[in-house]
Design a protein around this motif. Structure first.
Motif: not given
Length: 437
Positions: A303, A350, A413, A423
């Motif tokens: 990440r 995300r 990510v 995730m």
């Protein structure tokens, strides 16, 4: 026979008010007090004090925000009372009444110069204040970036130690409570914990902290999450400070501090990469390469969290004052453009979270500290630099309050084979208990 008394010439403030209202096409939103003691303008408005003709001379040579800032930081111009309310009034007039300096034709310029001559304002260009940045070299070359960072962050560790709370976090806090006892340090710790949770840091996780500042995130990640951290900064004073804190806390086996340019970072395969309010210094043309470096440095399923300030599409830079005195060469853009740049670098965005109101509150806390410790700041840096920071903090808080600037956490990510992100389906765990010390 009737005798006539001589008519006294109007004071400088009256002449300036008439001239300004003529050019701006409307009444001034402030009251003027000139160097000769004369006053003009609305009685209930903030009072702008012109202590010297030199303030107007600066505006003749440097019209607009930068000339006004130069006059303010040198003390040639002041705002009586609440500086924030004075700036708020001026910006509201610009926004609501459309007051804007017009494009002056030859006749207008001649008239303005004649008025300036009558007021005794004409003269050679005043020297720029000593606090103004003087950078040389190609924009965003390594040497110029190093000088730009040094101008801001190497002001001295003592200065930032006076201004910041004990976390030494010089970025937007995360305010989780309205309780009066909930202070800046609580907000910073909540922000640091939120970042670590979003990055899913666990014992042994390898974190690359690009633009580590005074090590607040580095130390929190190593101490509270057992992460193994490589902390990178261009500022020599910051690097020295972080190394001292690492040694004090017995974290030498978990933390490595590197003083280098992000473009020179070798290796990769980090579990997580953070960049907290460093991306603004990268530059517009260089940002695609910066985003590509983030992708290269993190492992698949790893990440990346970027916390970064933003501005509207019509105002992408930091603004003349900030770029001249605080953060030279900085570049901010709308959030959507930054997201697009990260996606083009093959990072999957995300989650985004706006912290705009949090920054207004954070900066107001810094400003209160500045005013409470004003005499100490003046002794340490001189009054000119202290006035630079007063203007910076007051103006910055208002910019976030009024939505002219924003700040966002952007979580990305690097997808694994087949698109696997690792995730969580929901982010609720990130926020549990953040309101507790």
């Amino acid at each position: 026979m009737t005798s006539t008394a001589p008519v006294e010439a109007p004071g400088a403030a009256h002449r300036l008010t008439a001239l300004a209202e003529d050019f701006l096409g409307g009444p001034l939103p402030v009251r003027l007090r000139a160097w000769d003691g004369s006053e003009s303008g609305p009685a209930d408005a903030p009072v702008v004090v012109l202590r010297s003709r030199r303030a107007l001379r600066r505006l003749l040579w440097q019209p607009g925000e930068l000339g006004l800032a130069q006059a303010y930081v040198t003390g040639e111009l002041d705002i009586e009372g609440d500086l924030a309310q004075g700036l708020r009034t001026v910006w509201a007039a610009q926004r609501e009444r459309g007051l804007r300096p017009p494009r002056l034709g030859p006749a207008d310029r001649t008239r303005a110069l004649a008025a300036a001559a009558r007021l005794g304002v004409l003269g050679p260009r005043p020297a720029a204040p000593a606090a103004q940045a003087r950078l040389r070299g190609r924009l965003h070359s390594r040497s110029r970036d190093r000088a730009a960072i040094s101008h801001h962050y190497d002001l001295s560790n003592d200065f930032y130690g006076l201004l910041l709370d004990e976390t030494m976090a010089y970025s937007c806090g995360y305010w989780t409570s309205e309780d009066p006892g909930h202070g800046p340090a609580d907000a910073q710790r909540a922000k640091l914990e939120l970042i670590c949770r979003k990055l899913d840091l666990r014992p042994g996780s390898r974190l690359l902290d690009i633009g580590c500042g005074w090590g607040s995130l580095t130390l929190h990640a190593a101490e509270h999450h057992g992460a193994v951290v490589t902390a990178v900064t261009l500022a020599a004073e910051q690097a020295a400070y972080v190394r001292e804190r690492v040694a004090e806390r017995g974290l030498a086996e978990r933390v490595t501090v590197v003083c280098q340019d992000y473009r020179d970072i070798d290796g990769g395969d980090y579990d997580a990469v953070s960049s907290v309010e460093m991306g603004e210094h990268v530059g517009d043309a260089e940002y695609p390469a910066f985003a590509a470096a983030l992708h290269r440095l993190v492992r698949p399923r790893g990440r990346v969290l970027v916390q970064q300030m933003s501005r509207g599409a019509g105002n992408p830079g930091g603004g003349p004052f900030i770029e001249a005195y605080i953060a030279p060469d900085m570049h901010m853009r709308p959030l959507g453009e930054t997201v697009a740049l990260l996606e083009r670098a093959r990072l999957e965005v995300r989650h985004t979270e706006s912290l705009r109101e949090h920054y207004a509150r954070t900066i107001r806390a810094w400003h209160r500290t500045l005013e409470d410790r004003w005499a100490s700041f003046v002794r340490l840096t001189g009054e000119e630099t202290a006035r630079v920071w007063r203007l910076y903090l007051v103006g910055g808080a208002l910019a976030f309050e009024e939505g002219r600037m924003g700040v966002d956490q952007i979580l990305s990510v690097r997808p694994g084979p087949g698109g696997d992100s690792a995730m969580p389906l929901t982010p609720h765990r990130w926020y549990e208990g953040l309101d507790r010390p």
